[in-house]
Design a protein around this motif. Structure first.
Motif, short mmCIF file in Angstrom:
data_model
loop_
_atom_site.label_atom_id
_atom_site.label_comp_id
_atom_site.label_asym_id
_atom_site.label_seq_id
_atom_site.Cartn_x
_atom_site.Cartn_y
_atom_site.Cartn_z
N HIS A 329 1.90 8.72 -0.30
CA HIS A 329 2.68 9.94 -0.10
C HIS A 329 1.81 11.06 0.46
O HIS A 329 2.26 11.84 1.31
N ARG A 344 11.02 7.98 4.20
CA ARG A 344 10.32 7.51 3.00
C ARG A 344 11.02 8.00 1.74
O ARG A 344 11.08 7.28 0.73
N GLY A 365 7.99 -1.39 4.91
CA GLY A 365 7.32 -0.09 5.02
C GLY A 365 6.03 -0.16 5.81
O GLY A 365 5.72 0.74 6.60
N ASP A 414 1.85 1.38 0.89
CA ASP A 414 3.25 1.15 0.52
C ASP A 414 3.49 -0.30 0.11
O ASP A 414 4.25 -0.58 -0.82
#
Length: 528
Positions: A329, A344, A365, A414
């Motif tokens: 993130h 996301r 991802g 991810d």
């Protein structure tokens, strides 16, 4: 609600069987339920309040006794779930004055609170915190609150501190007396999730006014001890101060649990709790079976071993998922690509249900990160130039160069994060994510809060799925087309039930504050 009266006492009893507060702000969120009773689990690691195994005494056949001791743990869980969420008993002494009571007993079952940043900031704005005209005042009040927090912590650590002494500083007002004032223990399981996409301007102002850095908190458990006051006498304000001080003290003294549950640390407190629960079950279950029979001992050994493996897998996968998820993130924030961040965020609202789905989501991802990073070198400058001219072009070049490195690396994290989250869901002891009892209500265009309508909620849900949860476009009405006829449902109209979206209708018309859309139910694609 029950009321009983006799010549000596009057008793009021309030019971709330079930209580759930849904998150009404976000249509797609990983935390759809704000507050709900905690789902009990089996074994000694269950939440407090679970009924102990039944046993019989006295003369009776050994078979009956053994059968009673073999009461399934599922029945214990069902009994726990049937207990009222809130139970309040107030007993009044008829012979005493108006302000004298024999007892007040309050019991609240274990509860789970899951709060996300957007909802927290919306609540702050609703109560007038963070408005543009008062940012400085709000920041000062936040600082004052932090100082008061530290002062309270110092005071409650003083063994000579008497919370009821505050009544001496209260002038006037009636006094209340209780022979016994009791608030039963509370178990609070809480988590907090920060936003990883751009916030609206009003929420940014509220966050700046808050003056503190918000971090994601995993499942953190606080055990609030009981408050028992014998013969308290004081004003309502003094009694309230005593109760509030008790809960402040309990929360502040367990602050390490909250800090230790931070996602960027991997929630070490939660991992320790998982491991300790697994080890406890590993020894407890066989010991319980050994008191009954060799067969029950073998069954207990099987249950205990299974609990140890599940708790270990859950704790390890949860820590891995939170650490790698935090890193990914942060890398996504560096890209400054709002569309990439929103994508996301949508994916985050749908956590994987098992290990296979987690690995698949992680691979997807990672693929998007690699492709997005490579193509962003070209697409970001083009988008920047189209929206903001020369200045946007050079900003786009910077975003593309950063994204070509950050997006693929974020995709790799991810993969690890989603795979670990899938393993965690497989070993989830609480039964997965709790869902809303009903869809979020629709607020009419004139901002009038009316009676909840399932039809309007269904129409709003359809609109949010189509416009990517755009808060500017508002639902007005929708109508189902079938056999040349139209059945119209509009915001503010009477009626209940579900829209035709789940029936046999082929076409749905949706009227919004911006446009009219016709949606094919078969393809779920709309056109103006």
């Amino acid at each position: 609600l029950d009321f009983t009266s006799s010549s000596l006492t009057k008793a009021f009893e309030l019971s709330v069987g079930h209580f759930q507060m849904d998150n009404q702000c976000a249509q797609q969120t990983a935390l759809p339920v704000l507050l709900s009773p905690t789902v009990p689990t089996s074994g000694p690691s269950a939440a407090l309040g679970a009924a102990p195994p039944a046993s019989r005494s006295g003369s009776g056949s050994g078979g009956d006794t053994q059968q009673a001791q073999k009461q399934p743990q599922q029945q214990q869980q069902q009994q726990q779930q049937r207990l009222p969420f809130l139970h309040v008993v107030l007993v009044k002494d008829v012979a005493a004055g108006d302000g004298a009571f024999k007892a007040l007993d309050v019991l609240v079952q274990a509860m789970t609170v899951k709060l996300e940043e957007r909802l927290l900031l919306r609540l702050l704005l609703f109560f007038g915190f963070g408005e543009e005209v008062g940012l400085l005042e709000n920041a000062e009040s936040t600082a004052d609150w932090m100082r008061e927090w530290k002062r309270t912590l110092a005071i409650v650590d003083d063994p000579t501190y008497d919370p009821l002494a505050v009544s001496e500083m209260v002038d006037g007002g009636s006094r209340l007396y209780f022979e016994l004032l009791m608030f039963q223990p509370i178990i609070l399981n809480g988590s907090f999730q920060t936003a990883h996409s751009a916030l609206p301007d009003d929420l940014v102002q509220a966050k700046e006014a808050l003056g503190v850095t918000l971090v994601s908190i995993g499942q953190s458990q606080l055990k609030i001890h009981a408050l028992v006051l014998e013969h308290p006498f004081g004003t309502p304000g003094a009694l309230w101060e005593a109760i509030a001080t008790h809960y402040k003290q309990e929360v502040l003294r367990q602050g390490y649990r909250i800090v230790g549950s931070a996602d960027f640390l991997g929630n070490p407190v939660g991992m320790f709790q998982n491991l300790s629960a697994g080890v406890r079950d590993f020894f407890y279950e066989p010991a319980q079976g050994l008191t009954r029979s060799p067969k029950d001992f073998a069954e207990g050994l099987k249950k205990g071993s299974s609990s140890l493996v599940k708790n270990f897998m859950h704790g390890l996968a949860n820590s891995t998922s939170q650490i790698t998820g935090t890193i990914s993130h942060k890398l996504a924030d560096i890209t400054m690509d709002e569309e990439y961040q929103r994508d996301r965020e949508r994916k985050r609202a749908r956590p994987p249900r098992d290990a296979l789905e987690g690995i698949g989501s992680g691979l997807l991802g990672m693929g998007k990160g690699i492709v997005g990073g490579i193509t962003g070198v070209v697409t970001q400058p083009v988008k920047g130039a189209a929206n903001h001219g020369v200045e946007g072009f050079f900003k786009g070049v910077g975003k593309g160069l950063v994204g070509v490195v950050a997006k693929p690396v974020a995709g790799i994290f991810d993969l690890v994060s989603e795979g670990s989250a899938g393993i965690r869901s497989t070993a989830d002891l609480a039964g997965g994510v709790k869902e809303r009892d009903r869809l979020p209500r629709n607020i009419a265009v004139n901002d009038v809060l009316g009676v909840y309508s399932q039809k309007e909620a269904n129409g709003r849900d359809l609109l949010m799925l189509m416009n990517d949860c755009d808060p500017i476009e508002r639902y007005v009405a929708h109508f189902a087309l079938s056999d040349g006829r139209a059945s119209v449902t509009s915001a503010g109209s009477a009626g209940s039930g579900r829209s035709g979206r789940g029936g046999s209708l082929q076409l749905i018309g949706l009227v919004t504050s911006e446009r009219v859309i016709f949606v094919s139910e078969r393809t779920s694609r709309g056109s103006n």
